[in-house]
Write a protein that holds these residues in place. Sequence first.
Motif: not given
Ligand code: LGS
Length: 475
Positions: A17, A120, A165-166, A377, A427, A434-435
Amino acid sequence: MSLPADFQWGFATAAFQIEGATQADGRGPSIWDTFCKINGKIAHGANGDTACDSYNRTGEDIALLKQLGSKCYRFSLSWSRIIPLGGRNDPVNQKGLDHYRQFVDDLLEAGITPFITLYHWDLPDELDKRYGGLLNRTEFPLDFENYARVVFKAIPKCKNWITFNEPWCSSVLGYNSGYFAPGHTSDRTKSAVGDSTREQWIVGHNCLVAHGRAVKVYREEFKPTDKGQIGITLNGDGTYPWDPEDPADVEAADRKIEFAISWFADPIYFGKYPDSMLKQLGDRLPTFTDEERALVQGSNDFYGMNHYTANYVKHKTGTPPDDDILGNLECLFYSKSGECIGDETQSFWLRPNPEGFRNLINWLSKRYGYPDIYVTESGTSIKDEDKLSMEEMLEDDFRVKYFDDYVRAMAKAVSEDGCKVKGYMAWSLMDNFEWAEGYETRFGCTYVNYNEGQTRHPKKSAEKMKELFEEVMEK
Ligand code: LGS
């Protein structure tokens, strides 16, 4: 309400990222480099080629962390910089390894404690091509074990390690919805494992075993002299029953957490998958061999918690489809009585609910015997933030409030509820790739100007973090 004086707070990022420099110093491609090339997968066709250019700006990033008062920094390593082809018989790239070793030395020199994530999401692409990557039950854990050993040996000064990670995201978003690399969907007609609706369960299982293998290596070969700690980072939202009067919704609210978190945490703490998953999935879930169970059970020195938001959970009736990953339920923003999960005046896509954070810390602590928890995070973003001017983005009051509320809720979980939270990493240190959303969504506490040489400009939330922790920590 206070946190102990040795509480670790800081910021987090991940290699793909922020680093950019995807061609530098012998790095091999990862599945995310490949995924970014597929039309329509990433917003505006973005990729990680430059990102925040952190590979070339380590000094600048460390100076920023120091300026913000960050006590620790969580970042991840790019496996394909270290072993470009990824496998245990493939060559190690000394330049990649030296880069990270130097980075850790520089962080320590600046008085910042490193927390390293090994994985990650950026698997060396070759391993996906060679044997199906995370789907391969024998090869993947062994290659991960080898990669982990190479890293532990090269960077003995790091004392805090996160294996994965996750893994929920790697499994579900990578192999069920296809939203993340390598983009497998559950409705594919062909699957190397026979049934595409099972891929996420297989990947989750293999991540657990790979985690267990790395932990065993660390404990047996390094920890006796290292005195470090190692754990896994899991993601999960807080939950509330949609109708608190309906026992089926109350049960579903727990089941949602079990399908997200206990899927991984139960095997790690109890050596088995949760009953709710076994009940719905039966032998569609892989079965632990005795060897695998021994590797996985008891493999966490701490629990890494990634947390963002909460939702209302409504049970569903009838038989769920084969590719259901939630546990026969749906997640909603509004409860039966019309309550909104967060501030409805703002169009948050991740509605803040600090009470849900405190509840989940308690839920995890009770279920898993009050382990040490590091929040690896926590953060927020708003839709269309990038449509604002830079000046407006720097005044991120919604984010200031988010951290204020979440950190205070966590401090209560520690001082009033007896939970053992030892650290909190926001975070993210800065806006980054952002992926699937590319550079559109900004989670940074520091604004990155992608049009002007990736310059960094701390937002209000970054500046306020130190004050906040000074207030809630014992002197
Ligand atoms: O950047 C990622 C962050 C941002 O939000 C990070 O690499 C990950 O480890 C993590 O999953 N992250 C993240 N998670 C929350 C995402 C919520 C998604 C809600 C989807 C709604 C459409």
